[in-house]
Scaffold this motif. Structure first.
Motif, PDB file in Angstrom:
ATOM      1  N   HIS A  35     -30.720 -28.229  15.365  1.00  0.00           N
ATOM      2  CA  HIS A  35     -29.835 -28.872  15.537  1.00  0.00           C
ATOM      3  C   HIS A  35     -29.955 -30.396  15.986  1.00  0.00           C
ATOM      4  CE1 HIS A  35     -27.547 -25.043  15.068  1.00  0.00           C
ATOM      5  NE2 HIS A  35     -28.307 -25.122  16.039  1.00  0.00           N
ATOM      6  N   ASP A  36     -28.441 -30.886  14.923  1.00  0.00           N
ATOM      7  CA  ASP A  36     -28.934 -32.371  15.706  1.00  0.00           C
ATOM      8  C   ASP A  36     -27.750 -33.127  16.456  1.00  0.00           C
ATOM      9  OD1 ASP A  36     -30.129 -34.703  15.048  1.00  0.00           O
ATOM     10  OD2 ASP A  36     -28.298 -35.420  14.301  1.00  0.00           O
ATOM     11  N   THR A  38     -26.703 -36.451  18.920  1.00  0.00           N
ATOM     12  CA  THR A  38     -27.202 -38.039  19.215  1.00  0.00           C
ATOM     13  C   THR A  38     -25.770 -38.277  20.015  1.00  0.00           C
ATOM     14  OG1 THR A  38     -25.904 -38.108  17.522  1.00  0.00           O
ATOM     15  CG2 THR A  38     -27.797 -37.726  16.556  1.00  0.00           C
ATOM     16  N   ALA A  49     -32.152 -36.135  22.239  1.00  0.00           N
ATOM     17  CA  ALA A  49     -31.188 -34.740  22.593  1.00  0.00           C
ATOM     18  C   ALA A  49     -31.898 -34.308  23.832  1.00  0.00           C
ATOM     19  CB  ALA A  49     -32.513 -34.132  21.419  1.00  0.00           C
ATOM     20  N   SER A 175     -33.717 -35.962  18.286  1.00  0.00           N
ATOM     21  CA  SER A 175     -32.949 -35.798  18.187  1.00  0.00           C
ATOM     22  C   SER A 175     -32.956 -33.955  17.545  1.00  0.00           C
ATOM     23  CB  SER A 175     -32.151 -36.642  17.515  1.00  0.00           C
ATOM     24  OG  SER A 175     -32.140 -36.533  16.327  1.00  0.00           O
ATOM     25  N   SER A 176     -33.489 -33.521  17.324  1.00  0.00           N
ATOM     26  CA  SER A 176     -33.488 -32.227  17.643  1.00  0.00           C
ATOM     27  C   SER A 176     -33.491 -31.162  18.169  1.00  0.00           C
ATOM     28  CB  SER A 176     -34.452 -32.064  16.728  1.00  0.00           C
ATOM     29  OG  SER A 176     -34.579 -32.323  15.361  1.00  0.00           O
TER      30      SER A 176
END
Length: 189
Positions: A35-36, A38, A49, A175-176
């Motif tokens: 999932h991203d 931010t 993240a 950001s993962s």
């Protein structure tokens, strides 16, 4: 307090926290999915993240342990200003944050009790990268099988054997975000 501690939080707190919370729920419900996340710009060495997770999940009632890899004055100030979370030792942690090696040994963290298995720690593990390849995952939330790049497999396999006790994990890189609840069975790739 350092001026850097005052910046880097969510610009639109309600919306960004809701998005990060939803991503964290989806990640836990569907182990192995990426999932991203931010919105947070925390001080180094914290990834965006992991910063978003801390801003979303930590508050004045959740003890947060910073492993040596992440225990810096800048990060302490940022967490204190933005969340008010008490910084605690591993034995009192609700959340723990750091690299895999820095979080060792895992047996320092609470795994819950038979009457309260939910009183366990959730570890936020900062990784160099996250990929949907590597260890084979099966269990609740996974249709057949999933894969996730993990720092190792044996510790997670042993943790799953403790169910209903055990630790839960978030993995972050840039950001993962991915997650590995204690219910997931792990096999080496």
């Amino acid at each position: 307090m350092d001026a850097a501690a005052l910046s880097g939080g969510f610009a639109d707190t309600a919306r960004e926290a809701a998005r990060a919370f939803r991503a964290s729920l989806d990640a836990m419900a569907r182990p192995g999915t990426l999932h991203d996340v931010t919105g947070a710009l925390p001080p180094a060495p914290l990834s965006p993240a992991a910063g978003a997770l801390v801003l979303t999940l930590a508050d004045t009632t959740t003890g947060l342990h910073l492993a040596p890899s992440h225990d810096t004055p800048a990060l302490r100030g940022w967490i204190t200003f933005h969340t008010g979370a008490p910084l605690v030792g591993p034995e009192a942690a609700v959340f723990a944050l750091g690299t895999w090696d820095s979080l060792q040994p895992l047996d320092r963290f609470p795994i819950g009790r038979a009457d309260y298995p939910d009183r366990s720690a959730t570890l936020i593990v900062e990784m160099p990268s996250l990929e949907a390849s590597g260890a084979r995952l099966t269990g609740p939330g996974i249709k057949d099988a999933a894969q996730l790049s993990l720092p190792e497999t044996e510790a997670f396999a042993q943790n799953a054997k403790l169910f209903p006790l055990g630790l839960d994990f978030f993995f972050t890189a840039g950001s993962s975000l991915a997650a590995l609840p204690r219910t997931t069975k792990i096999e080496a790739a």
